[in-house]
Motif scaffolding. Structure first.
Motif, short mmCIF file in Angstrom:
data_model
loop_
_atom_site.label_atom_id
_atom_site.label_comp_id
_atom_site.label_asym_id
_atom_site.label_seq_id
_atom_site.Cartn_x
_atom_site.Cartn_y
_atom_site.Cartn_z
N MET A 1 30.15 -21.45 67.77
CA MET A 1 31.23 -22.19 67.18
C MET A 1 32.25 -21.20 66.63
SD MET A 1 30.29 -24.06 63.60
CE MET A 1 29.19 -23.08 62.65
N TYR A 2 33.48 -21.64 66.55
CA TYR A 2 34.57 -20.80 66.05
C TYR A 2 35.03 -21.33 64.69
CZ TYR A 2 34.90 -19.37 70.91
OH TYR A 2 34.63 -18.91 72.17
N ILE A 3 35.30 -20.41 63.79
CA ILE A 3 35.89 -20.76 62.49
C ILE A 3 37.29 -20.16 62.50
CG2 ILE A 3 35.70 -20.63 59.99
CD1 ILE A 3 32.71 -20.02 60.40
N VAL A 4 38.29 -21.02 62.47
CA VAL A 4 39.67 -20.56 62.56
C VAL A 4 40.36 -20.69 61.20
CG1 VAL A 4 39.93 -20.98 65.02
CG2 VAL A 4 40.41 -22.81 63.44
N PHE A 5 41.23 -19.74 60.92
CA PHE A 5 41.94 -19.65 59.65
C PHE A 5 43.43 -19.58 59.90
CE2 PHE A 5 37.76 -17.82 59.19
CZ PHE A 5 37.31 -18.30 57.98
N TYR A 6 44.22 -19.80 58.87
CA TYR A 6 45.67 -19.73 58.99
C TYR A 6 46.20 -18.31 58.84
CZ TYR A 6 45.58 -24.78 58.84
OH TYR A 6 45.34 -26.09 59.14
N SER A 7 45.37 -17.41 58.28
CA SER A 7 45.85 -16.04 58.11
C SER A 7 44.79 -15.04 58.56
CB SER A 7 46.21 -15.76 56.65
OG SER A 7 45.04 -15.65 55.86
N PRO A 31 40.81 -19.50 70.27
CA PRO A 31 40.95 -20.25 71.53
C PRO A 31 42.39 -20.72 71.75
CG PRO A 31 38.99 -20.96 70.35
CD PRO A 31 39.75 -20.04 69.43
N VAL A 32 42.85 -20.69 72.95
CA VAL A 32 44.23 -20.99 73.31
C VAL A 32 44.68 -22.36 72.82
CG1 VAL A 32 45.82 -21.30 75.25
CG2 VAL A 32 44.16 -19.46 75.28
N ARG A 33 43.80 -23.33 72.81
CA ARG A 33 44.19 -24.70 72.44
C ARG A 33 44.59 -24.84 70.98
NH1 ARG A 33 38.15 -25.99 73.14
NH2 ARG A 33 37.42 -25.80 71.01
N ASP A 34 44.37 -23.82 70.17
CA ASP A 34 44.68 -23.89 68.75
C ASP A 34 45.71 -22.86 68.33
OD1 ASP A 34 41.56 -24.89 68.85
OD2 ASP A 34 42.84 -25.98 67.44
N LYS A 35 46.91 -23.00 68.82
CA LYS A 35 47.99 -22.05 68.55
C LYS A 35 48.51 -22.10 67.12
CE LYS A 35 48.80 -20.24 72.66
NZ LYS A 35 48.78 -18.85 72.96
N CYS A 41 39.83 -15.29 65.15
CA CYS A 41 38.97 -16.19 64.39
C CYS A 41 37.57 -15.57 64.32
CB CYS A 41 38.91 -17.57 65.03
SG CYS A 41 38.18 -17.61 66.67
N VAL A 42 36.67 -16.22 63.64
CA VAL A 42 35.30 -15.74 63.52
C VAL A 42 34.41 -16.63 64.37
CG1 VAL A 42 33.38 -15.34 61.93
CG2 VAL A 42 35.70 -14.90 61.17
N GLN A 43 33.59 -16.01 65.20
CA GLN A 43 32.63 -16.75 66.02
C GLN A 43 31.25 -16.57 65.40
OE1 GLN A 43 32.19 -15.39 70.07
NE2 GLN A 43 31.50 -17.40 70.73
N PHE A 60 39.85 -23.52 56.33
CA PHE A 60 39.49 -23.20 57.70
C PHE A 60 39.21 -24.50 58.46
CE2 PHE A 60 35.67 -23.32 55.16
CZ PHE A 60 34.78 -24.07 55.92
N GLU A 61 39.13 -24.36 59.78
CA GLU A 61 38.74 -25.45 60.66
C GLU A 61 37.63 -24.92 61.55
OE1 GLU A 61 39.95 -28.60 60.75
OE2 GLU A 61 41.34 -28.14 59.13
N ILE A 62 36.76 -25.80 61.98
CA ILE A 62 35.66 -25.41 62.87
C ILE A 62 35.91 -26.03 64.24
CG2 ILE A 62 33.21 -25.67 63.34
CD1 ILE A 62 32.72 -25.42 60.36
N ILE A 63 35.77 -25.20 65.26
CA ILE A 63 35.89 -25.63 66.65
C ILE A 63 34.54 -25.36 67.30
CG2 ILE A 63 37.03 -25.28 68.85
CD1 ILE A 63 39.40 -24.15 67.28
N GLU A 64 33.97 -26.38 67.90
CA GLU A 64 32.66 -26.18 68.55
C GLU A 64 32.79 -26.12 70.03
OE1 GLU A 64 29.26 -27.82 66.86
OE2 GLU A 64 30.35 -28.57 65.12
#
Length: 64
Positions: A1-7, A31-35, A41-43, A60-64
């Motif tokens: 899973m990916y943990i994405v942040f704004y900074s 991931p490209v879908r989250d521009k 991000c952190v995996q 943060f947001e989580i992408i699975e």
């Protein structure tokens, strides 16, 4: 899973925090879908890290 942040600074802050608590993680390209987020991000494979990041008041947001 990916943990994405704004900074990017939050990405590296999270990486240090997770490593300190022996949670295996890796900084990877977002991931490209989250521009809307920064370019990295952190995996992780352990979903328990979410509670740790919430305690640190990180956004943060989580992408699975």
């Amino acid at each position: 899973m990916y943990i994405v942040f704004y900074s990017t600074s939050d990405v590296f802050r999270a990486e240090g925090l997770l490593s300190k608590h022996s949670i295996e993680c890796q900084v990877v390209p977002t991931p490209v879908r989250d521009k809307a987020y920064c370019g990295v991000c952190v995996q992780v494979s352990d979903s328990a890290c979410k509670d740790l990041l919430v305690k640190e008041d990180m956004e943060f947001e989580i992408i699975e």
